[in-house]
Design a protein around this motif. Structure first.
Motif, PDB file in Angstrom:
ATOM      1  N   ALA A 195       0.868  -1.163   0.071  1.00 56.91           N
ATOM      2  CA  ALA A 195       0.113  -0.095   0.132  1.00 56.91           C
ATOM      3  C   ALA A 195       0.995   1.213  -0.058  1.00 56.91           C
ATOM      4  CB  ALA A 195      -0.826   0.009   1.380  1.00 56.91           C
ATOM      5  N   LEU A 196       1.919   1.089   0.816  1.00 54.61           N
ATOM      6  CA  LEU A 196       2.814   2.389   0.923  1.00 54.61           C
ATOM      7  C   LEU A 196       3.670   2.525  -0.627  1.00 54.61           C
ATOM      8  CD1 LEU A 196       4.099   1.998   4.668  1.00 54.61           C
ATOM      9  CD2 LEU A 196       2.635   3.690   3.610  1.00 54.61           C
ATOM     10  N   LEU A 197       4.121   1.498  -1.040  1.00 55.13           N
ATOM     11  CA  LEU A 197       4.797   1.658  -2.496  1.00 55.13           C
ATOM     12  C   LEU A 197       3.826   2.270  -3.373  1.00 55.13           C
ATOM     13  CD1 LEU A 197       6.902  -1.657  -2.137  1.00 55.13           C
ATOM     14  CD2 LEU A 197       7.856   0.605  -2.129  1.00 55.13           C
ATOM     15  N   ALA A 198       2.764   1.864  -3.289  1.00 51.99           N
ATOM     16  CA  ALA A 198       1.527   2.390  -4.358  1.00 51.99           C
ATOM     17  C   ALA A 198       1.538   3.930  -4.027  1.00 51.99           C
ATOM     18  CB  ALA A 198       0.369   1.701  -4.149  1.00 51.99           C
ATOM     19  N   LYS A 199       1.501   4.266  -3.066  1.00 52.26           N
ATOM     20  CA  LYS A 199       1.424   5.412  -2.551  1.00 52.26           C
ATOM     21  C   LYS A 199       2.524   6.679  -2.932  1.00 52.26           C
ATOM     22  CE  LYS A 199       0.373   7.993   2.003  1.00 52.26           C
ATOM     23  NZ  LYS A 199      -0.234   7.699   3.369  1.00 52.26           N
ATOM     24  N   VAL A 200       3.677   5.769  -2.804  1.00 52.71           N
ATOM     25  CA  VAL A 200       4.842   6.692  -3.376  1.00 52.71           C
ATOM     26  C   VAL A 200       5.383   6.297  -4.936  1.00 52.71           C
ATOM     27  CG1 VAL A 200       5.903   6.865  -1.142  1.00 52.71           C
ATOM     28  CG2 VAL A 200       6.666   5.086  -2.487  1.00 52.71           C
ATOM     29  N   GLY A 201       4.127   5.618  -5.604  1.00 56.54           N
ATOM     30  CA  GLY A 201       4.415   5.602  -6.833  1.00 56.54           C
ATOM     31  C   GLY A 201       5.248   4.357  -7.482  1.00 56.54           C
ATOM     32  N   VAL A 227       5.512  13.591  -3.069  1.00 53.13           N
ATOM     33  CA  VAL A 227       5.374  12.686  -2.113  1.00 53.13           C
ATOM     34  C   VAL A 227       5.216  13.181  -0.663  1.00 53.13           C
ATOM     35  CG1 VAL A 227       6.097  10.410  -0.759  1.00 53.13           C
ATOM     36  CG2 VAL A 227       6.288  10.350  -2.957  1.00 53.13           C
ATOM     37  N   VAL A 228       6.218  14.214  -0.448  1.00 55.14           N
ATOM     38  CA  VAL A 228       6.046  14.826   0.778  1.00 55.14           C
ATOM     39  C   VAL A 228       4.817  15.740   0.907  1.00 55.14           C
ATOM     40  CG1 VAL A 228       7.282  16.569   2.288  1.00 55.14           C
ATOM     41  CG2 VAL A 228       8.649  14.723   1.045  1.00 55.14           C
ATOM     42  N   ARG A 229       4.552  16.157  -0.263  1.00 59.22           N
ATOM     43  CA  ARG A 229       3.244  17.016  -0.218  1.00 59.22           C
ATOM     44  C   ARG A 229       1.950  16.187  -0.032  1.00 59.22           C
ATOM     45  NH1 ARG A 229       2.744  21.953  -3.227  1.00 59.22           N
ATOM     46  NH2 ARG A 229       4.588  21.228  -4.218  1.00 59.22           N
ATOM     47  N   ARG A 260       9.828   3.200   3.642  1.00 59.68           N
ATOM     48  CA  ARG A 260      10.329   2.362   4.724  1.00 59.68           C
ATOM     49  C   ARG A 260      10.198   3.126   6.162  1.00 59.68           C
ATOM     50  NH1 ARG A 260      16.693   1.415   4.816  1.00 59.68           N
ATOM     51  NH2 ARG A 260      16.429   3.494   4.923  1.00 59.68           N
ATOM     52  N   SER A 261      10.182   4.316   6.279  1.00 57.91           N
ATOM     53  CA  SER A 261      10.018   5.159   7.413  1.00 57.91           C
ATOM     54  C   SER A 261       8.437   5.146   7.623  1.00 57.91           C
ATOM     55  CB  SER A 261      10.164   6.593   7.138  1.00 57.91           C
ATOM     56  OG  SER A 261      11.711   6.766   7.029  1.00 57.91           O
ATOM     57  N   LEU A 262       7.656   5.153   6.860  1.00 59.57           N
ATOM     58  CA  LEU A 262       6.246   5.405   6.896  1.00 59.57           C
ATOM     59  C   LEU A 262       5.519   3.644   7.455  1.00 59.57           C
ATOM     60  CD1 LEU A 262       4.727   7.229   3.997  1.00 59.57           C
ATOM     61  CD2 LEU A 262       5.205   8.136   6.395  1.00 59.57           C
ATOM     62  N   ALA A 263       6.394   2.755   6.918  1.00 60.95           N
ATOM     63  CA  ALA A 263       5.995   1.527   7.562  1.00 60.95           C
ATOM     64  C   ALA A 263       5.752   1.174   9.036  1.00 60.95           C
ATOM     65  CB  ALA A 263       6.940   0.494   6.677  1.00 60.95           C
ATOM     66  N   MET A 264       6.877   2.138   9.539  1.00 56.39           N
ATOM     67  CA  MET A 264       6.763   2.019  11.089  1.00 56.39           C
ATOM     68  C   MET A 264       5.789   2.605  11.654  1.00 56.39           C
ATOM     69  SD  MET A 264       9.410   0.171  11.643  1.00 56.39           S
ATOM     70  CE  MET A 264       9.890   0.443  13.444  1.00 56.39           C
ATOM     71  N   ARG A 265       4.964   3.166  10.853  1.00 56.99           N
ATOM     72  CA  ARG A 265       3.352   3.832  11.408  1.00 56.99           C
ATOM     73  C   ARG A 265       3.800   4.955  12.371  1.00 56.99           C
ATOM     74  NH1 ARG A 265      -0.321  -0.052   9.949  1.00 56.99           N
ATOM     75  NH2 ARG A 265       0.626  -2.042   9.587  1.00 56.99           N
ATOM     76  N   GLY A 275      17.810   7.925  -8.138  1.00 54.58           N
ATOM     77  CA  GLY A 275      17.923   8.441  -6.897  1.00 54.58           C
ATOM     78  C   GLY A 275      16.357   8.864  -6.403  1.00 54.58           C
ATOM     79  N   GLY A 276      15.726   9.328  -7.117  1.00 60.91           N
ATOM     80  CA  GLY A 276      14.406   9.796  -6.561  1.00 60.91           C
ATOM     81  C   GLY A 276      13.532   8.611  -6.270  1.00 60.91           C
ATOM     82  N   GLN A 277      13.651   7.554  -6.976  1.00 64.47           N
ATOM     83  CA  GLN A 277      13.102   6.155  -6.761  1.00 64.47           C
ATOM     84  C   GLN A 277      13.570   5.717  -5.213  1.00 64.47           C
ATOM     85  OE1 GLN A 277      13.791   4.124 -10.275  1.00 64.47           O
ATOM     86  NE2 GLN A 277      11.887   4.327 -11.155  1.00 64.47           N
ATOM     87  N   LYS A 278      15.047   6.032  -5.073  1.00 66.05           N
ATOM     88  CA  LYS A 278      15.424   5.302  -3.630  1.00 66.05           C
ATOM     89  C   LYS A 278      14.979   6.093  -2.774  1.00 66.05           C
ATOM     90  CE  LYS A 278      19.965   4.202  -5.704  1.00 66.05           C
ATOM     91  NZ  LYS A 278      21.110   4.218  -5.889  1.00 66.05           N
ATOM     92  N   GLN A 279      14.843   7.315  -2.979  1.00 68.81           N
ATOM     93  CA  GLN A 279      14.364   8.373  -1.732  1.00 68.81           C
ATOM     94  C   GLN A 279      12.831   8.013  -1.520  1.00 68.81           C
ATOM     95  OE1 GLN A 279      14.900   9.757   0.995  1.00 68.81           O
ATOM     96  NE2 GLN A 279      16.187  11.295   0.352  1.00 68.81           N
ATOM     97  N   ARG A 280      12.063   7.564  -2.651  1.00 63.20           N
ATOM     98  CA  ARG A 280      10.857   7.233  -2.276  1.00 63.20           C
ATOM     99  C   ARG A 280      10.600   6.041  -1.639  1.00 63.20           C
ATOM    100  NH1 ARG A 280       7.940   7.359  -7.560  1.00 63.20           N
ATOM    101  NH2 ARG A 280       9.559   7.425  -8.694  1.00 63.20           N
ATOM    102  N   VAL A 281      11.399   5.109  -1.772  1.00 66.26           N
ATOM    103  CA  VAL A 281      11.568   3.750  -0.910  1.00 66.26           C
ATOM    104  C   VAL A 281      11.796   4.005   0.550  1.00 66.26           C
ATOM    105  CG1 VAL A 281      12.460   1.675  -0.874  1.00 66.26           C
ATOM    106  CG2 VAL A 281      11.946   2.340  -3.002  1.00 66.26           C
ATOM    107  N   ALA A 282      12.718   4.894   0.583  1.00 63.52           N
ATOM    108  CA  ALA A 282      13.257   5.321   1.967  1.00 63.52           C
ATOM    109  C   ALA A 282      12.034   5.954   2.602  1.00 63.52           C
ATOM    110  CB  ALA A 282      14.375   6.334   2.090  1.00 63.52           C
ATOM    111  N   ILE A 283      11.211   6.750   1.925  1.00 61.25           N
ATOM    112  CA  ILE A 283      10.132   7.311   2.615  1.00 61.25           C
ATOM    113  C   ILE A 283       9.052   6.310   2.887  1.00 61.25           C
ATOM    114  CG2 ILE A 283       8.059   9.050   2.437  1.00 61.25           C
ATOM    115  CD1 ILE A 283      10.029  10.627   0.651  1.00 61.25           C
TER     116      ILE A 283
END
Ligand code: ADP
Ligand code: MG
Length: 251
Positions: free
Chosen positions: A130-136, A189-191, A160-165, A150-158
């Protein structure tokens, strides 16, 4: 009635040896608030944001999360919150994403929830997808980080952080290391997160973005909050000469 703060710091200082980097910061962050921190290089922005999840231990001052005192010890003690709990509640993304290179995108995102939150694989993977879908990045779950931009990696990193709720997200110049054409996909994604009501503190040099997404802009200069207010005020009617000079660099 005023809204209770989610994070509250008073007279927070941080020194490295003789160098006093943060010289007494007071800040209350209310639930759902988006705060952008701007300021010159070396002014203490990263140090401050790292104090907000105890990656750096403040030298003095008080620090509360939802009304409970936060202590640097890892474990919670009676009536206080330990750094371990705080770090689960306050997620952080940096300029350098530090994904696990030997894990797929999906495993990068499920690792923390499985190990730390003891989620089942089924639960962790459903949430991760669900989170990966959210970050495209729904179609990239089986990729290894080395195959991503780099942009995709950063979106995965985001993700990954969100997965910790987390209850709060901290972003420290998450677009600074990216090629210019990759900046907007990460800012989007941040927006989206901001619009979804996430409480956030972001350090950024993207002034137009900060003005657009933040409820409040804070100018940190030489280890203190030198000015703060709604973006309109701070960006368009800066009071101090220091802030005027700082903003001019971005025109
Ligand atoms: P900014 O993010 O605003 O550029 P920083 O918070 O990274 O500023 O750094 C503020 C000051 O603290 C700088 O002078 C920096 O050299 C110093 N500093 C940051 N981290 C450390 C550290 N771990 N040890 C010693 N000095 C540090
Ligand atoms: Mg910094």
């Amino acid at each position: 009635m005023t809204t209770p703060s989610i994070l509250s710091v008073r007279a927070l200082t941080k020194s490295y040896g003789e160098l006093e980097v943060l010289k007494g910061i007071d800040l209350d962050i209310t639930p759902g608030e988006v705060i952008a921190i701007i300021g010159p290089s070396g002014s203490g922005k990263s140090t401050f944001i790292r104090c907000l999840n105890m990656m750096e231990v403040p030298t003095s001052g008080s620090f509360k999360f939802r009304g409970s005192h936060v202590l640097p010890e890892f474990k919670d003690k009676a009536g206080t919150l330990g750094a371990g709990t705080l770090r689960r509640k306050v997620g952080m993304c940096f300029q350098h994403f530090n994904l696990f290179p030997h894990l797929t995108v999906l495993d990068n995102v499920t690792k923390g929830p499985r190990v730390v939150l003891k989620e089942s694989q089924v639960e962790a993977e459903a949430h991760a997808r669900a989170l990966l879908a959210k970050v495209g990045l729904a179609d990239k779950e089986n990729y290894y980080p080395s195959k991503l931009s780099g942009g995709q990696k950063q979106r995965v990193a985001i993700a990954r952080s969100l997965a910790m709720r987390p209850d709060v997200m901290l972003f420290d110049e998450v677009t600074s290391a990216l090629d210019p054409e990759l900046v907007s996909e990460v800012l989007q994604v941040v927006r989206d997160l901001a619009e979804g009501g996430m409480t956030m503190v972001l350090v950024t040099h993207e002034m137009a973005f900060a003005a657009d997404v933040a409820d409040r802009v804070i100018f940190i200069d030489n280890g203190v909050i030198a000015e703060q207010g709604p973006p309109q005020e701070v960006m368009h009617s800066p009071q101090s000469e220091r802030l005027q000079q700082f903003l001019q660099r971005f025109h």
